[in-house]
Design an enzyme around this catalytic site. Structure first.
Site, PDB file in Angstrom:
ATOM      1  N   ALA A  63      -9.990  -2.108  -2.437  1.00 44.94           N
ATOM      2  CA  ALA A  63     -10.850  -1.974  -1.256  1.00 44.94           C
ATOM      3  C   ALA A  63     -10.067  -1.206  -0.197  1.00 44.94           C
ATOM      4  CB  ALA A  63     -11.204  -3.366  -0.731  1.00 44.94           C
ATOM      5  N   GLY A 105      -9.713  -4.381  -5.817  1.00 44.85           N
ATOM      6  CA  GLY A 105     -11.109  -4.032  -6.117  1.00 44.85           C
ATOM      7  C   GLY A 105     -11.201  -3.001  -7.225  1.00 44.85           C
ATOM      8  N   GLU A 108     -11.142  -5.019 -10.298  1.00 49.44           N
ATOM      9  CA  GLU A 108     -12.409  -5.764 -10.359  1.00 49.44           C
ATOM     10  C   GLU A 108     -13.546  -4.845 -10.799  1.00 49.44           C
ATOM     11  OE1 GLU A 108     -11.708  -7.155  -6.367  1.00 49.44           O
ATOM     12  OE2 GLU A 108     -11.896  -9.215  -7.043  1.00 49.44           O
ATOM     13  N   GLU A 128      -3.671  -8.611  -4.071  1.00 46.84           N
ATOM     14  CA  GLU A 128      -4.202  -9.054  -2.795  1.00 46.84           C
ATOM     15  C   GLU A 128      -3.308 -10.066  -2.069  1.00 46.84           C
ATOM     16  OE1 GLU A 128      -5.882  -8.681  -5.529  1.00 46.84           O
ATOM     17  OE2 GLU A 128      -7.868  -7.837  -5.170  1.00 46.84           O
TER      18      GLU A 128
HETATM   19  N1  T1G Z   1      -6.728   1.004   1.471  1.00 48.91           N
HETATM   20  C1  T1G Z   1      -6.510   1.922   2.437  1.00 48.91           C
HETATM   21  N2  T1G Z   1      -5.477   2.796   2.435  1.00 48.91           N
HETATM   22  C2  T1G Z   1      -4.625   2.736   1.393  1.00 48.91           C
HETATM   23  C3  T1G Z   1      -4.785   1.799   0.340  1.00 48.91           C
HETATM   24  C4  T1G Z   1      -5.897   0.909   0.399  1.00 48.91           C
HETATM   25  N3  T1G Z   1      -6.143   0.024  -0.558  1.00 48.91           N
HETATM   26  N4  T1G Z   1      -3.753   1.995  -0.534  1.00 48.91           N
HETATM   27  C5  T1G Z   1      -3.011   2.998  -0.055  1.00 48.91           C
HETATM   28  N5  T1G Z   1      -3.528   3.451   1.094  1.00 48.91           N
HETATM   29  C6  T1G Z   1      -3.025   4.555   1.919  1.00 48.91           C
HETATM   30  C7  T1G Z   1      -1.626   4.284   2.458  1.00 48.91           C
HETATM   31  O1  T1G Z   1      -1.699   3.567   3.671  1.00 48.91           O
HETATM   32  C8  T1G Z   1      -1.106   5.706   2.640  1.00 48.91           C
HETATM   33  O2  T1G Z   1      -1.704   6.210   3.839  1.00 48.91           O
HETATM   34  C9  T1G Z   1      -1.735   6.470   1.475  1.00 48.91           C
HETATM   35  O3  T1G Z   1      -2.876   5.696   1.068  1.00 48.91           O
HETATM   36  C10 T1G Z   1      -0.792   6.607   0.301  1.00 48.91           C
HETATM   37  O4  T1G Z   1      -0.370   5.279  -0.017  1.00 48.91           O
HETATM   38  C11 T1G Z   1     -11.949  -6.297  -2.958  1.00 48.91           C
HETATM   39  C12 T1G Z   1     -10.086  -7.321  -1.248  1.00 48.91           C
HETATM   40  C13 T1G Z   1      -1.902   2.512  -4.722  1.00 48.91           C
HETATM   41  C14 T1G Z   1       0.417   1.931  -5.466  1.00 48.91           C
HETATM   42  O5  T1G Z   1      -3.271  -3.708  -2.211  1.00 48.91           O
HETATM   43  O6  T1G Z   1      -0.194  -0.421  -3.559  1.00 48.91           O
HETATM   44  O7  T1G Z   1      -9.018  -4.589  -3.116  1.00 48.91           O
HETATM   45  O8  T1G Z   1       0.421   6.623   5.133  1.00 48.91           O
HETATM   46  O9  T1G Z   1       2.055   5.741   0.438  1.00 48.91           O
HETATM   47  O10 T1G Z   1       3.342   5.178  -2.811  1.00 48.91           O
HETATM   48  O11 T1G Z   1     -10.818  -7.965  -4.113  1.00 48.91           O
HETATM   49  O12 T1G Z   1      -0.762   2.649  -2.019  1.00 48.91           O
HETATM   50  O13 T1G Z   1      -0.624   8.458   3.806  1.00 48.91           O
HETATM   51  O14 T1G Z   1      -1.767   7.575   5.904  1.00 48.91           O
HETATM   52  O15 T1G Z   1       1.305   3.605  -0.717  1.00 48.91           O
HETATM   53  O16 T1G Z   1       1.652   6.531  -4.194  1.00 48.91           O
HETATM   54  C15 T1G Z   1      -5.893  -4.186  -2.904  1.00 48.91           C
HETATM   55  C16 T1G Z   1      -2.401  -1.005  -1.943  1.00 48.91           C
HETATM   56  C17 T1G Z   1      -6.658  -4.016  -1.646  1.00 48.91           C
HETATM   57  C18 T1G Z   1      -3.170  -1.527  -3.148  1.00 48.91           C
HETATM   58  C19 T1G Z   1      -0.022   4.059  -4.239  1.00 48.91           C
HETATM   59  N6  T1G Z   1      -5.133  -2.971  -3.216  1.00 48.91           N
HETATM   60  N7  T1G Z   1      -1.848   0.321  -2.193  1.00 48.91           N
HETATM   61  O17 T1G Z   1       1.309   4.083  -3.745  1.00 48.91           O
HETATM   62  O18 T1G Z   1       1.113   5.849  -1.905  1.00 48.91           O
HETATM   63  S1  T1G Z   1      -7.569  -5.473  -1.240  1.00 48.91           S
HETATM   64  C20 T1G Z   1      -3.855  -2.840  -2.807  1.00 48.91           C
HETATM   65  C21 T1G Z   1      -0.733   0.478  -2.963  1.00 48.91           C
HETATM   66  C22 T1G Z   1      -8.795  -5.527  -2.400  1.00 48.91           C
HETATM   67  C23 T1G Z   1     -10.629  -6.699  -3.515  1.00 48.91           C
HETATM   68  C24 T1G Z   1      -9.546  -6.812  -2.521  1.00 48.91           C
HETATM   69  C25 T1G Z   1      -0.195   1.881  -3.044  1.00 48.91           C
HETATM   70  C26 T1G Z   1      -0.445   2.588  -4.391  1.00 48.91           C
HETATM   71  P1  T1G Z   1      -0.854   7.291   4.730  1.00 48.91           P
HETATM   72  P2  T1G Z   1       1.117   5.061  -0.493  1.00 48.91           P
HETATM   73  P3  T1G Z   1       1.940   5.468  -3.199  1.00 48.91           P
END
Ligand code: T1G
Length: 706
Positions: A63, A105, A108, A128
């Protein structure tokens, strides 16, 4: 559809591509686009099956985390559940093609598909809990149905990703596709077209009997209480998975949604989301553009093979960068190399590295007797004894032997980078790279900007920290930079509290119960009380007369009680370094305090925490105001990654915002009244408190002003 989701056709197979760079986060409009695409393929008789794939470098990474702030400040609660049911109920099989990361997500979404294929290098997970929440779109309900309860609990409560290969072995991925993922996914879709498509929510064979799963949940709760001390989300995730083994799918999803919402609105989640974005924010330096030219760093040298120098050499070797290692003589160098080999051996024993990995890394570390080979390296990191005269001599030598353009970095933890740079003819090439001990373990790297450090050198070191697996934070060149400058008042208050009558263990317990990895006094014993003692003696002449300073640790050092290294410090240590309270210390401190006329009193844990934590906050506000840290979030990231501050409180500055700066300022004023000048409130803290603002808003003002 919309521009976030597009459909193409490969004959009778529809390809739905999700395109929302950089990570295909499920932001507004994206679920709707997928839904429209699913409806379209179900209405098209020519389509026999569909593939869903991520555009760019990854599948769906979850998400859009940026949306949570809107939801917790009154915005609409957006749920993916209806979309996932529509995919699962699709009349035609939907194959999810995963590369990069299918997280949160994203996983999911993939599990709502009938099948999943993946590149061998892909990762899947429900991370999460790292954000203080739990899967909120059926992840805790579908995952057990695909991988079994034990693995689902581990993934949802631990938050760690799983490789595609392991996912295939678990049955979460149906096929690994070497080479062209899309072509493989389309071929797979064609194989399953026209056949009954399994609905994940209808699969119950892996849920297991209640008697068996009860033990799994009990063990998981025990593990979470130990390994994720203080965190609420892991326990909520376990509850959600357990609900899924006892309730019909729809009710299980309702139970999950309730737990998800409770977590989302918690202070812990807000803090952890602050940390998620903060760890990325600190890489952004307002006056250094992203396109600043970087200096290639393909070989380095380290001067000094002691604990820090040896650890730093390992950090570079672990990143695959060849390292020359020099010390004063062969004996010192042999000692240093021996320590490195021992460290690697214990990493193999602990299963952190394989022997093959270690053998490769050791080949990258070359002990050298002199500076001759330094002429070719791209960067040198000096890690010699913490004395200015010696460091200046080393830098003068480096200036003489290193090639033009080489970066000259010092690992000093408190000394003046500009003074060190002044001993060279190339101050623009000099910078501080303050690693935290043990260098090959701690993630934090303070990059200390000298007055003349060039933008290229700074940008290179910031980028290099990522390659080294570190969190690089740019700090200014004041005494102690940011982390140690704040740690001084924090540990000063801990000593004062003992001198005023608090038990040593009570001070440490109060801070450990607050969430610190270790109490301030035990930390001193670990680092060595003599380290601070030596620095205090060097700067004694700067101390303002008439201001009360702590004396206990100086006295302990005078008695040779340096801490763990002498098996005696604040605590007594056995041969395995296990600590126990030392009544001798209590008696000594009581005597010293009586001799100094310090009134003894009962001190509450609340006061202990306020005195130590607000000392951090007050000094942090001064550092911000003086410009030695770019943002309050930088200070938070430093404290989470270098000082064991609990991430679920967001860091000292975020914690102060959560308490409310008016309350913090009021408490600081009380301490100022009771304990004098050292508690002078920082003007920035006063200003923000009086304006009803937060440090987070101060950061936004800074970004806007940059
Ligand atoms: N939402 C918004 N922005 C995100 C994002 C996300 N999920 N993931 C990364 N970004 C942005 C990050 O801030 C950065 O922005 C750019 O993308 C590159 O990220 C419904 C409720 C996927 C392994 O926790 O683990 O789903 O600084 O530098 O090193 O049940 O990003 O460039 O402006 O980290 O290649 C669950 C979080 C959400 C994954 C890639 N998902 N992201 O790593 O790039 S909650 C996560 C990561 C959810 C559901 C629930 C990593 C990555 P900027 P980056 P990277």
């Amino acid at each position: 559809m919309n521009n976030l989701v597009r459909i193409s056709k490969d004959n009778d197979v529809a390809v739905i591509t999700i395109d929302n760079p950089p990570v295909n986060a499920l932001g507004p409009g994206l679920p709707e686009g997928v839904l429209a695409a699913i409806d379209e393929i179900n209405g098209d008789p020519a389509v026999k099956a569909a593939v869903v794939i991520g555009g760019g470098r990854t599948f769906v990474a979850g998400a859009d985390i940026k949306e949570f702030g809107k939801m917790t400040s009154g915005g609409p609660r957006r749920s993916l559940l209806p979309l996932l049911l529509r995919i699962e109920d699709s009349g035609k099989p939907v194959v999810m093609a995963i590369h990069g990361s299918a997280f949160g997500g994203g996983l999911e979404l993939a599990m709502a598909g009938h099948y999943r294929v993946a590149s061998p290098t892909a990762q899947v997970g429900q991370p999460e809990v790292n954000l203080g929440i739990i899967p909120g779109a059926g992840g805790t309900q579908r995952l057990p149905r695909l991988v079994g309860v034990a693995k689902a609990v581990e993934m949802c409560a631990g938050g760690k990703p799983v490789s595609a290969r392991e996912a295939a072995a678990l049955g979460l991925v149906d096929r690994l596709i070497e080479g062209d993922l899309l072509a493989g996914a389309v071929a797979f879709a064609r194989e399953v077209a026209g056949k009954p498509a399994p609905k994940t929510r209808a699969r119950a064979e892996k849920l297991g009997p209640a008697a068996e799963t009860a033990a799994i949940f009990a063990a998981a709760r025990d593990a979470a209480a130990k390994k994720q001390r203080g965190l609420k989300a892991p326990l909520a995730a376990i509850d959600a998975v357990e609900a899924g083994t006892k309730l019909p799918f729809e009710e299980g999803c309702q139970a999950e949604a309730k737990l998800f919402t409770e977590c989302l609105f918690s202070d812990q989640s807000k803090a952890l989301i602050h940390v998620f974005f903060g760890e990325r924010e600190v890489a952004k330096i307002p006056d250094i553009p992203k396109e600043t030219a970087l200096i290639p760093v393909n070989s380095v040298a380290v001067v000094g093979s002691g604990t820090m120098g040896g650890g730093i050499a390992m950090v570079f070797a672990n990143a695959g960068i060849p390292v020359l290692l020099k010390d004063v003589d062969e004996a010192a160098l042999n000692l240093g190399m021996e320590k490195i080999r021992k460290n690697y051996a214990s990493s193999v024993q602990r299963g952190r590295f394989t022997q093959a990995f270690v053998d490769e890394r050791l080949k990258l570390i070359t002990p050298v007797p002199d500076y001759d080979a330094f002429s070719v390296v791209d960067m040198v990191i000096e890690a010699v004894f913490e004395g200015m005269a010696l460091k200046k001599k080393v830098f003068a030598d480096l200036d003489r032997v290193c090639r033009p353009g080489a970066i000259l970095a010092s690992n000093t933890s408190t000394l003046d980078i500009d003074e060190i740079a002044g001993s060279t003819s190339r101050p623009e090439a000099v910078i501080g790279t303050h690693f935290f001990s043990p260098a090959n373990v701690m993630r934090l790297l303070e990059i200390v900007r000298g007055k003349k450090s060039s933008k290229e050198v700074i940008a290179t070191c910031m980028q290099l920290s990522k390659k080294l697996g570190k969190i690089g934070v740019l700090v200014g060149n004041c005494r102690g930079f940011v982390g140690n400058r704040m740690f001084g008042p924090y540990r000063r208050e801990a000593q004062f509290l003992v001198e005023e009558g608090a038990e040593v263990e009570a001070v440490d317990k109060a801070l450990v119960d607050f969430g610190m990895a270790m109490g301030p006094l035990a930390t001193g014993d670990l680092a060595g009380l003599d380290v601070g003692w030596r620095i205090r003696k060097e700067y004694r002449h700067l101390e303002k007369p008439g201001i009360r300073q702590p004396f206990a640790e100086d006295r302990l050092c005078e008695l040779g009680r340096y801490g763990q290294k002498t098996l005696k410090g604040w605590y007594r240590y056995d041969e395995n370094r296990r600590a126990s309270a030392d009544p001798e210390v209590t008696a000594l401190v009581q005597k010293w305090s009586a001799d100094s006329g310090i009134p003894q009193r009962l001190i509450s844990a609340a006061e202990i925490v306020d005195r130590c934590i607000y000392a951090l906050v007050n000094e942090g506000a001064r550092i911000l105001e003086e410009g030695y840290a770019l943002r309050a979030v930088d200070i938070d990231i430093i404290y989470l990654n270098g000082y064991g501050f609990p991430a679920y409180r967001g860091g000292p500055m975020w914690h102060a915002d959560t308490v409310g700066l008016q309350k913090v300022y009021q408490r600081v004023c009380e301490f100022h009244k009771q304990h004098g000048e050292l508690w002078e409130p920082a003007p920035l803290l006063q200003r923000l408190a009086e304006e009803g603002k937060t440090f987070a808003e101060f950061d936004k003002e800074q970004v806007a002003a940059a």
